[in-house]
Structure formats: C-alpha cells, structure tokens
Design an enzyme around this catalytic site. Structure first.
Site, PDB file in Angstrom:
ATOM      1  N   VAL A 270       0.847  -1.189   0.000  1.00 22.90           N
ATOM      2  CA  VAL A 270       0.000   0.000   0.000  1.00 22.90           C
ATOM      3  C   VAL A 270       0.878   1.232   0.000  1.00 22.90           C
ATOM      4  O   VAL A 270       1.903   1.272   0.675  1.00 22.90           O
ATOM      5  CB  VAL A 270      -0.919   0.010   1.232  1.00 22.90           C
ATOM      6  CG1 VAL A 270      -1.775   1.262   1.267  1.00 22.90           C
ATOM      7  CG2 VAL A 270      -1.807  -1.236   1.244  1.00 22.90           C
ATOM      8  N   GLU A 294      -3.122  -8.728  -0.500  1.00 22.93           N
ATOM      9  CA  GLU A 294      -3.715  -8.593   0.839  1.00 22.93           C
ATOM     10  C   GLU A 294      -4.863  -7.605   0.831  1.00 22.93           C
ATOM     11  O   GLU A 294      -5.834  -7.775   1.568  1.00 22.93           O
ATOM     12  CB  GLU A 294      -2.658  -8.106   1.828  1.00 22.93           C
ATOM     13  CG  GLU A 294      -1.525  -9.066   2.037  1.00 22.93           C
ATOM     14  CD  GLU A 294      -0.365  -8.398   2.733  1.00 22.93           C
ATOM     15  OE1 GLU A 294       0.147  -8.998   3.678  1.00 22.93           O
ATOM     16  OE2 GLU A 294       0.016  -7.283   2.341  1.00 22.93           O
TER      17      GLU A 294
END
Length: 505
Positions: A270, A294
């Site tokens: 991220v 994820e």
C-alpha cells in the site's frame, strides 16, 4: 441504541441469534483485565468500531489492560482510541498507528511483529492465546447461522474458531452488497491437512460466511458506523519514476519471453508507489490482469473499470473516501470480479508459490548486497511491521522491493553498506527499484549485486562513498560478501551524530 428486534429480521435472519442482542454498554463490561481479544479488522476495514469505542470510554474510567490480536492495522476506533485510553498491554501481528508505535518503542506496549500468515497457526499450536473473546463486525447473519463479514476477513475465522466467547457487532450502516463476495475456507490441522483447493485465483471453494457455534455467542450488539477510509497516497515525481522503472522491468520480462501481456497474479503493498504502478497499468500493454494480494485498493477498481484487471482477491479493502462513498454500487457492479478470503489463504506461502505471484513491496532501507529492512529505523525503533511482505517475498515468482533512493531531503541514503535490521535476506529478493533504475539480482553473485546497486539504484551523491567502502572491503576483508564490520554501519552512526549520512559533511 433503541432498535426493535422485528426491524432486525432482514439482517439477523436466524431467530436464535436474534435472542442474543444486548446493549453495547452491557457487552463491554464482560471484558476484564488481562483478557485476550481477537478482533476483526484489516487495514482500517472490518473492525467492530462501536464496541471498541465504548470499550475505550470504559478504559478512561477504569484501570485494566487487554491483549489485542487483529488481522493487521486498525483505525482510530481500535488502535487509536484504545491506546489513548491505555488499554493495550500486548499487540500482534501488525500496527500502523503513530501513538501506538510510540508506546511500543517506549516499551509500554509489548508487540510481536509477525508474518500475517502465521497468526492462525500460532493459535492452533497454542503458542499464543487462548482467546477469551472474539469481537467481530458483521453485515448480516444468515438463516443457517453464517456470519457475513464486512470489508475484511483477516483472522476472523480463526478467532471465532478458537475463542471461548464471541461478541458480534452487526453494523446496519454497511452495504448489504458485501454478502456474496467472501470465500471462507479454514484449513485442517497441520499433519491432517488437505491441499488448499485453489487452482485458479477465481476458484470458489469455501462458504459465503463464517460458521459460528451459537453456544459461544454471548451477545450481539447493533451499530450504525461508517467504513473507515484510508489516506489516498498520490504519486509524486519520485514515486512516479519508481513506478515507471518497475513497469519497464515488467515490459523487459515480456520482451525476454519470461512473461506474457497477462503477466502473473500481482500482489502490491500500500502507498504512493503501488498507486502509481496500478495507475500506469491503465496505459500499458498489460491485459487480463489478476490481483492476488492482501488488500484491494482504489487502483484495482480503476483497472477493473478500465478492462485491465479481470479478477481480484485479497483479505480486505483499503479505499479512499471517494471509493468508500461509491462502494455500494461498486460491489453491485463488480461482485463477480472481486473476492475476500481469510488472510491465512491470501497470504498462504504454498498458494503464493503455486500461483506464481509477482510481489512488490516497500523497503525502509536496502544494503549493497540486497538485504532488506522493512520495519525498523536505525535498527531499533519499529515503524509498522513486516506485515505480509515476508509471506510474499519468500514465495513469489518474482519478489520486488521498491524505495526512494534517499529520505529526509537527501540526508539519509536508503541504499547503505549494511542494513541496520534485516527482515528479508537477499535470498528472498529478486528485483530492487528506485527512481534511478532497477537491478535484477537473479543469477548475480553478491559482488555483482553490490556493483549494480551502487551504480543503478543509489542516489548519485552517495555513490562515491559507497564505492570507497566496497573497494576497501574487498581489499581488507575479501570474502563472498566483503564487509568491514567496524565501518559497516558508519553511515548510520554519522547520521546520528551529524544529521546526515554524507561522510564528508
């Protein structure tokens, strides 16, 4: 909250579960000092926000602490509010809250930074736990007693399986369209385990919700909380260059015949680099991409809508305020293209290797031989944690780490002679990318890696002092990975004393 039970029948569709509804004020009194809580949530989505807020309020009035297990990082309702009330004594497996981070680094909160795939196995082996209460956010309970999770699954199935008691927070404010996107599969015990039956990323082999033992459900509370948006990390000039270099590497792999234009399933961390890479894919030659990660970020929905991504699975959403606002319609439109799975499946080492996933994650620092520090500043102070990067790096078809070449306005080089903490050895790292270029470490010996990292990835202002170190190490120490131990961390020590890693300043 004044809720009439008849009004809940469309959401709690099993009458026996309806009998378990209690006020949140009652439920929080069940939590006692020293208890272990297994709480739903991963990357700000799916946490039982109302319960944790009320528990934190109680913590301001009473002196008690709990051990907090989650899927990964939590939002202000969990890690934020609870640490501010001094409620957290122990935390695992991952966090990203600045207040909690300070408490961990001061030694006031005990923290285990754990591979995200391993929490479930640690519970099964009685290494951690036992869990006194599983506290799980739900959007519905079906007629046959399945709990329908919200925007994350994380460790919720194993928490429910292992907990002595269960508290369910049914959130009436979340999209009903969540129902149908989950695929809940729980592996058997090690030694008795069947292969995880996933041949293709879109295979559905579990149930649409989490099966619950009604006898363990002590109470159900009702809430009307919004999903928590994540910060939108916009690419800057440097992160855009990193993304361009990574995309160039993937193009080169296609030209060499190692990949096709469909690439291989993609896992991404991220942040701004991840967003820049995903954004760049919209205008690339890549097509029919699969995301096996994820988290599902804004950029994944953008690529689905652009026709570039054909399917995406993860264990949670991590979405900006804009995408949170459109999530109800996005789920309705794309339900056949997205899926959430438990994190022990999304991050399962054997599945990652079987599918041949391309993984890219962010490093704090990398040394000249390709060892990666993902978690610690100056080798001592934790930032967030290893998260799932270790699950993917060790097992991916191609393991990529990205980092800007400098930090603190050039005062820190992120490429150093020897990292101050090692999370990923160079055996688990294939490609390193900065804004200056990339190095493909596959098939290279350590000395060859060092030469290429200095020349292709390091910031120009640090290259000469890196060359001096490397040449001296070869002359003085020799060996397969030449080092001068008393100088290996000289850059870090110089920064601590002078505020810069430039040795001539």
């Amino acid at each position: 909250m004044g809720v009439v039970l008849e009004d809940l029948q469309d959401t709690i569709r099993n009458k026996e579960f309806l009998k378990k509804v209690v006020p949140v004020e009652e439920a929080v009194t069940w939590i006692q000092d020293g208890m272990v809580l297994g709480v739903s949530g991963f990357a700000l989505f799916g946490e039982p926000k109302f319960f944790l807020q009320k528990l934190a309020e109680r913590g301001k009035q009473e002196n008690f602490k709990v051990d907090l297990y989650t899927g990964a990082s939590m939002g202000p309702s969990a890690d934020g509010a609870m640490v501010e009330s001094d409620l957290i004594g122990f935390r695992l497996p991952y966090q990203a809250n600045p207040i909690l981070r300070k408490q961990i680094n001061k030694g006031k909160v005990t923290y285990i930074d754990q591979h995200l795939s391993q929490t479930s196995e640690s519970l099964r082996q009685d290494i951690i736990g036992p869990i006194d209460y599983a506290v799980i956010e739900a959007t519905a309970i079906t007629e046959d007693g399945l709990l329908i999770p919200s925007g994350s699954i994380g460790n919720s199935p194993i928490f429910i399986e292992q907990a002595k008691n269960i508290i369910i927070e049914v959130n009436l404010n979340l999209p009903k369209e969540y129902e149908g996107i989950h695929d809940i599969y729980i592996p058997e015990l090690q030694g008795e385990r069947n292969p995880i039956p996933m041949k293709h990323p879109s295979d559905r082999f579990g149930e649409k919700g989490i099966r619950i033992d009604l006898d363990k459900v002590r109470g159900i509370i009702i809430s009307n909380e919004n999903d928590s948006p994540s910060p939108l990390f916009e690419p800057n000039e440097i992160t855009q260059e990193i993304a361009n270099n990574l995309l160039s590497f993937l193009d080169e792999e296609i030209e060499l015949g190692r990949l096709t234009e469909e690439l291989a399933p993609i896992q991404s961390g991220v942040g701004s680099v991840a967003n820049a890479v995903l954004s760049g894919m919209k205008h690339s030659r890549f097509k029919n991409i699969v995301i096996a990660s994820e988290v599902i970020q804004d950029g994944v929905f953008d690529l689905i809508e652009a026709g570039v991504v054909k399917f995406a699975y993860a264990t949670a959403f991590s979405l900006s305020e804009k995408r949170v606002a459109s999530l109800k319609s996005d789920l309705a439109k794309h339900q056949d293209k997205i899926m959430l799975r438990p994190q022990e499946i999304s991050n399962h080492p054997e599945v990652i290797r079987r599918l041949g996933i391309i993984s890219f994650n962010t490093a704090i620092e990398i040394d000249i031989y390709g060892n990666v520090n993902s978690t610690h500043i100056n080798g001592t102070h934790i930032m967030n944690g290893i998260g799932g990067s270790g699950d993917f790096a060790r097992n991916a078809k191609i393991s990529i780490f990205v980092t800007p070449s400098t930090a603190k306005d050039g005062k820190i080089s992120t490429i150093v002679p020897f990292v101050s903490h090692i999370d990923h050895t160079n055996h688990d790292v294939d490609i390193i990318v900065t804004e200056y270029g990339y190095v493909d470490m596959r098939g290279l010996a350590p000395r060859e890696i060092a030469e290429q990292l200095i020349e292709n990835c390091m910031h120009p202002i640090y290259r000469e002092q890196a060359r001096r170190y490397f040449e001296e190490a070869k002359q003085v120490s020799g060996g397969n990975t030449p080092h001068i131990l008393h100088k290996a961390h000289a850059w870090h020590l110089h920064f601590q004393k002078h505020g810069t890693m430039l040795l001539d300043e």
